[in-house]
Motif scaffolding. Structure first.
Motif, PDB file in Angstrom:
ATOM      1  N   TYR A   1       0.843  -1.270   0.065  1.00  0.00           N
ATOM      2  CA  TYR A   1       0.064   0.016  -0.120  1.00  0.00           C
ATOM      3  C   TYR A   1       0.762   1.392  -0.046  1.00  0.00           C
ATOM      4  O   TYR A   1       0.223   2.355   0.220  1.00  0.00           O
ATOM      5  CB  TYR A   1      -1.003  -0.102   1.188  1.00  0.00           C
ATOM      6  CG  TYR A   1      -2.218  -0.789   1.255  1.00  0.00           C
ATOM      7  CD1 TYR A   1      -3.150  -0.814   0.121  1.00  0.00           C
ATOM      8  CD2 TYR A   1      -2.464  -2.005   2.173  1.00  0.00           C
ATOM      9  CE1 TYR A   1      -3.983  -1.736  -0.028  1.00  0.00           C
ATOM     10  CE2 TYR A   1      -3.338  -2.855   1.889  1.00  0.00           C
ATOM     11  CZ  TYR A   1      -4.451  -2.480   0.915  1.00  0.00           C
ATOM     12  OH  TYR A   1      -5.218  -3.461   0.750  1.00  0.00           O
TER      13      TYR A   1
ATOM     14  N   GLN B   1      -8.827   2.630  -0.959  1.00  0.00           N
ATOM     15  CA  GLN B   1      -8.332   1.777  -1.796  1.00  0.00           C
ATOM     16  C   GLN B   1      -9.783   0.928  -2.051  1.00  0.00           C
ATOM     17  O   GLN B   1      -9.754   0.406  -3.314  1.00  0.00           O
ATOM     18  CB  GLN B   1      -7.305   0.912  -1.123  1.00  0.00           C
ATOM     19  CG  GLN B   1      -6.102   1.666  -0.725  1.00  0.00           C
ATOM     20  CD  GLN B   1      -6.151   2.407   0.456  1.00  0.00           C
ATOM     21  OE1 GLN B   1      -7.042   2.348   1.515  1.00  0.00           O
ATOM     22  NE2 GLN B   1      -5.398   3.401   0.599  1.00  0.00           N
TER      23      GLN B   1
ATOM     24  N   LEU C   1      -6.482  -6.318  -0.809  1.00  0.00           N
ATOM     25  CA  LEU C   1      -7.493  -5.317  -1.179  1.00  0.00           C
ATOM     26  C   LEU C   1      -8.375  -6.380  -2.158  1.00  0.00           C
ATOM     27  O   LEU C   1      -9.702  -6.026  -2.040  1.00  0.00           O
ATOM     28  CB  LEU C   1      -6.838  -4.519  -2.301  1.00  0.00           C
ATOM     29  CG  LEU C   1      -8.017  -3.417  -2.920  1.00  0.00           C
ATOM     30  CD1 LEU C   1      -8.707  -2.777  -1.867  1.00  0.00           C
ATOM     31  CD2 LEU C   1      -7.146  -2.204  -3.855  1.00  0.00           C
TER      32      LEU C   1
END
Length: 534
Positions: free
Chosen positions: A174, A217, A307
């Protein structure tokens, strides 16, 4: 934008070598000493027997690259250096691209925003994607989409001649990498397209923690997923965004979404709904799935795998869009809460420190994860959206017996007997496998950030109703333990999981151009065999 980035970049102030001139001095000495070490490793491992190598099967090149990368990664944690990134809000000139095409996806529509993605810290924005291949049909929004241009005849669908669309979330913790075709992680969609495993792949240029905290995200990933669903919905049927599909969950404050709170002992349900709530949600999703004219597979490596899991959970929890047809998880990060032990003495280092390039220093990792959460309370780190393989999460859903049974399990030991045992173990006393929904709390969605507890909507278990998955994992990487917990939990809830075990593999071997090509080819062959089943 500048203010937000500046706020998010403040985490570097806590790093010991993030300020000049110490930053330049530290980076220079680290690079110099690493180059000296490369010479030493070359000499040492050339003259010593193979049995003294980190893994006997490793070549000299693999040893040097793993050790070199490990030392360089330390610079990230102590000096805040990032690489391979780009500003996700800047347009990429398509004339500079050779294999992909850049396009913008509109923000997730207001009527689709519910659950975990609703947040005052993160604003839904348009999302850049790099589309593989470059000459794929361009359609940057549902308004530009021509239904007749891409209509697939029902007979073609029944015959199996259906486009397979991939949505790729790149790795990088990230804080590194991007979806650009030149990024190291783009080796993955490049190879999948070369092997014709997909008709098209959308690589999502989601916002990193330097630009926005969680759940930005997930917002970005959800916008791309919604866009693709809209493009491939069969005509003259309710679309995924229509009121018929989402009328019962129009916003986060309608009080109509069920939640089972597994941790709060004094939680008293204010209402009890009939099990028809869950059946209705399933019906909506099944109808949307029947209307799809393509197969969608979510792909993610490392943090991108984290994610993918969060996006799949949001789709399942909110029940507004059809579930994807599969999850391709490549060394997925699934327990960031590891950086926050209950006490310093309870910290357990991740395994394989000598055979992986990932570093595992608690304080810097905790700093990055805290930045990822933004202003949200630390309890959010144990949300299933952030750390689905956390021991705390597993214990809440399945009880102590299950949590302990997967604590030291490895992929190598996850045989048919172990799998059968995990599937038949009893759940935690308060965890319903089947039966009426457990309760309702007015004004909050089950995935809301207002109260970050371990929760699940409609009485579902941790991975109930998740799509089938293919998990790739090296037995020499530091995430082996947490990914094995993930596999065990998914199989416990009835998810069809194929595990591809990379013998002597470090973290995310498909991203590494310097890894053994024969090993990588075998992994891709296994993945593509699984995709044919999908």
């Amino acid at each position: 934008m500048t203010t937000r980035v500046a706020e998010q970049e403040n985490y570097k102030e806590c790093m010991p070598f993030a300020r000049q001139p110490l930053k330049s001095i530290y980076i220079a000495q680290r690079m110099f000493t690493t180059l000296v070490m490369v010479l030493w490793w070359t000499i040492y491992y050339t003259v010593t027997p193979r049995k003294h190598r980190p893994r006997p099967s490793w070549s000299l090149k693999q040893i040097i690259c793993v050790n070199f990368t490990r030392r360089i990664y330390k610079v990230t944690e102590l000096a805040g250096v990032t690489w391979g990134t780009r500003n996700p809000e800047e347009t990429c000139d398509n004339r500079s691209l050779k294999e992909t095409r850049f396009e913008w996806i509109e923000p997730l529509p207001e009527e689709m925003r519910s659950g975990v993605i609703v947040d005052s810290q993160a604003e839904c924005k348009r999302v850049g994607v790099f589309t593989w291949p470059r000459d794929a049909p361009e359609a940057t929004s549902s308004e530009k989409h021509d239904p007749k241009a891409s209509e697939v005849d029902l007979s073609d669908v029944e015959a199996g001649d259906v486009p397979v669309i991939g949505i790729f979330m790149h790795g990088g913790g990230y804080c590194h990498m991007s979806a650009h075709e030149n990024a190291p992680t783009s080796k993955i969609p490049r190879r999948l397209m070369k092997d014709k495993a997909f008709t098209q792949i959308y690589a999502v240029d989601y916002r990193l923690l330097q630009h926005a905290p969680f759940p930005a995200q997930v917002q970005d990933a959800a916008a791309v997923y919604y866009h693709i669903v809209q493009q491939h919905q069969r005509q003259n049927t309710p679309s995924a965004g229509s009121s018929e599909l989402s009328s019962d969950s129009r916003n986060t404050n309608d009080g109509n979404v069920l939640r089972k709170d597994y941790l709060t002992a004094d939680h008293v349900p204010q209402h009890v709904k009939d099990r028809a709530e869950n059946e209705e949600a399933r019906g909506r999703m099944a109808q949307a799935a029947r209307n799809m004219r393509c197969k969608i597979v979510l792909i993610g490596d490392s943090a991108g795998g984290n994610l993918v899991l969060a996006l799949a959970r949001w789709i399942r929890d909110e029940a507004r869009l059809p579930l994807p047809d599969g999850l391709l998880l490549l060394s997925p990060s699934c327990d960031p809460s590891h950086a926050f032990p209950e006490s310093p003495s309870s910290y357990v280092p991740r395994p394989h420190a000598d055979t992986d390039y990932l570093v595992d220093t608690p304080e810097p990792r905790a700093l990055l994860q805290r930045t990822f959460l933004g202003n949200h309370p630390l309890e959010m780190m144990h949300s299933p959206y952030v750390s689905p393989a956390s021991q705390k999460v597993l214990r809440a859903f399945y009880g102590d017996a299950f949590a302990e049974s997967v604590q030291d399990l490895t992929i190598a030991r996850l045989n048919s007997v172990a799998r059968a045992h995990l599937r038949t173990m009893e759940s935690a006393p308060n965890t319903p496998e089947e039966g009426p929904p457990a309760g309702l709390e007015l004004g909050r969605s089950p995935t809301s950030l207002e109260r970050p507890i371990i929760a699940s909507p409609r009485g579902l278990s941790l991975f109930s109703e998740f799509p089938r998955a293919c998990v790739v994992l090296g037995d020499a990487e530091r995430l082996e333990r947490e990914v094995t917990k993930l596999v065990g939990a998914m199989e416990r809830d009835g998810v069809e999981v194929k595990t591809v075990w990379v013998k002597d593999g470090a973290h995310d071997v498909l991203m590494m151009g310097w890894w053994d090509e024969d090993v990588r080819t075998k992994v891709y062959n296994d993945i593509e065999a699984w995709l044919k089943e999908v």
